[in-house]
Design an enzyme around this catalytic site. Sequence first.
Site, PDB file in Angstrom:
ATOM      1  N   HIS A   1     -32.587  17.023  -5.881  1.00 53.48           N
ATOM      2  CA  HIS A   1     -32.738  18.098  -4.894  1.00 53.48           C
ATOM      3  C   HIS A   1     -33.236  17.510  -3.580  1.00 53.48           C
ATOM      4  O   HIS A   1     -34.098  16.635  -3.582  1.00 53.48           O
ATOM      5  CB  HIS A   1     -33.747  19.131  -5.396  1.00 53.48           C
ATOM      6  CG  HIS A   1     -34.023  20.222  -4.396  1.00 53.48           C
ATOM      7  ND1 HIS A   1     -33.131  21.240  -4.151  1.00 53.48           N
ATOM      8  CD2 HIS A   1     -35.081  20.421  -3.563  1.00 53.48           C
ATOM      9  CE1 HIS A   1     -33.635  22.043  -3.227  1.00 53.48           C
ATOM     10  NE2 HIS A   1     -34.813  21.559  -2.851  1.00 53.48           N
TER      11      HIS A   1
ATOM     12  N   GLY B   1       0.811  -1.215   0.000  1.00 52.46           N
ATOM     13  CA  GLY B   1       0.000   0.000   0.000  1.00 52.46           C
ATOM     14  C   GLY B   1       0.834   1.248   0.000  1.00 52.46           C
ATOM     15  O   GLY B   1       0.329   2.334  -0.301  1.00 52.46           O
TER      16      GLY B   1
END
Length: 485
Positions: free
Chosen positions: A461, A44
Site C-alpha cells: 500500500h 523484430g
Amino acid sequence: MVVGDVTTGTDVLVIGAGPGGYVAAIRAGQLDLDVTLVERDAYGGACLNRGCIPSKALITGSKLAHDAGNAEDLGIHANPAVDLSQMMNWKDGVVDGLTGGVEKLCKANGVNLVEGTAEFSGEKSVRVVHGGEGQGSESIDFEHCIIATGSRPIQVPGFEFDGEHVISAEAALDLQTVPDELVVVGAGYIGMELAGVYARLGTDVTVIEMLDDVLPPYEDDVSRVVRKHAEELGVEFHFGYTAEDWEQSGDGVVVTAAPAAADGGEAAEAEEQEVLELSGDKVLVAVGRQPVTDTMDLEAAGIESDENGFIQTDDRARTEKDHIFAVGDVAGEPMLAHKASTEGQVAAEVIAGEPSAVDYQAMPAAVFTSPEIGTVGLTADEAEEQGFEPITGKFPFNASGRAMTANETDGFVRIVADEPSGFVLGAQIVGPEASELVAELGLAIEMGATLEDIASTVHTHPTLAESTMEAAENALGHAIHTLNR
C-alpha cells in the site's frame, strides 16, 4: 556480378524474424539445433519496427505532453511545445536499439542469419531470393521449418494506401508533423490507440466505425470507459457507418461515409443516418491485419491456408505436415506478439523432442488506449457457457488511493471465478497500468489459484495492485474499501 544459386542445409529453417520467428530461432539454438533464420525486411518484424514498440513510444510521448498541459488541478500550469519530428527520432532510436539487440541475440545463440524472401520449392526446401539487383538467390534444404511471416494491414477497396493522403497505421507512426485533422477508419485497438496519440497532440480526430461501439471484442462496460475518455479528448465518433470513398481537397481529403448495412452493425441511436462528408489532412485506415501467407508458395510444401489466409495448427504449432510449423499471426487469432513468442518457443522445443505445448487458457491481451485494457482468461458469460458457475468481484479505481494520487481513476478490476471451487477463471481490467496488472491474474489462472489465495496475499500500500486483492475480496463478500454486493 550475379551470384549463382547455391544450396545449403539446416536442421531448422525459420521464415520471418518477428517475435515468433526470432524467439523460435533463439530457442532452437539453445537446444543445440542447427538454425537458419530468413528475414526479408527487418529483425523484430512488424511488432518491433512498425507496430507494438513504436506505437507505445508515441503513446508515452503524447501522454506526457497532454498530461503536462492539463494538470492545472495539481497546480501545474504549462503549455508544452511538441516537436513531432524529434519525438519520432527518439522513437526510432528505441526501435533501432531493440532490433540491433535481436540480431545480436540470434548470433550469440548460433543462429545463421540470411536476408531475403523465402519461397517453398518442395516439402523440405526453399529458395531464398536476396534483395538488391544482382544479389542472386540460394536454396536451403531443411529437416524442419517454422513459418513466422506475420501480418500486414488490411487495405479497404477504394482506400489503397498511398502514404500521403490514405495512410496505414505504420505510416501514422512516421509522420513528421502533427495533422490538424485526421479521419480514422476503424475503432478497433489500432485505430483507438492512434486516435488517442494524435488527439493528445492536438489533432481533431474523427473516427468512422461500422459497428455500434469501439473495441468490439470487449465487454460493453470495458469499452465504454475507453470511449468516454476518447470523447473527453475531443475525438468524434460516427458509429454505424462505413467509409465509401474519398477525394482530394486542397492538401487534404474529404471522406464520404454511408450508413452501414443492417448486418454490419447498428448505428448509435443519436446518429442521424445520412451520408457524411468528413474532412481531414489524411485518412488513416485501421480495420485490422491479415496474415502474410501469399508470398511463400505454400502449395509447393503441401500446405493449405484457410479462406482468410491463416495456416491451421495444433497445440504444438504443427501444420498438416508434421515437420512444418506455423507460429504467430499466420497461425490465426489472437494476433498478439507474446502469443507468437510462446508458439515459437513451443515449436522449437517440439522439434527438439521436448514435451511442450501451447496453453491458451491464460493468454493475456492488452490495449494501450487511455485508459489501458488488460484481459486474461474467461468472461463471466464465457465461463457460464463452459459449464462453470461464475462469480465476479469488482473494484473501481475511483476507490483506490494510488489511482487518486496518480490522477487516473477511471475504470475497474474485475475477477471471474468458479463459485463452488473458488478457482480464478479470468479477469478484465480497464484503467491505469492495466497491461501490467493483468499479469498477476494470468499467473493466478496458470497456477490454479483461488479467490482466497489472492485475497490473502498481502499487497503493498498504496499501489494499483491492491485493486486486484480488493476485487477478490469483493467476490468473497468481504471487501474493505468498496461496497460488497
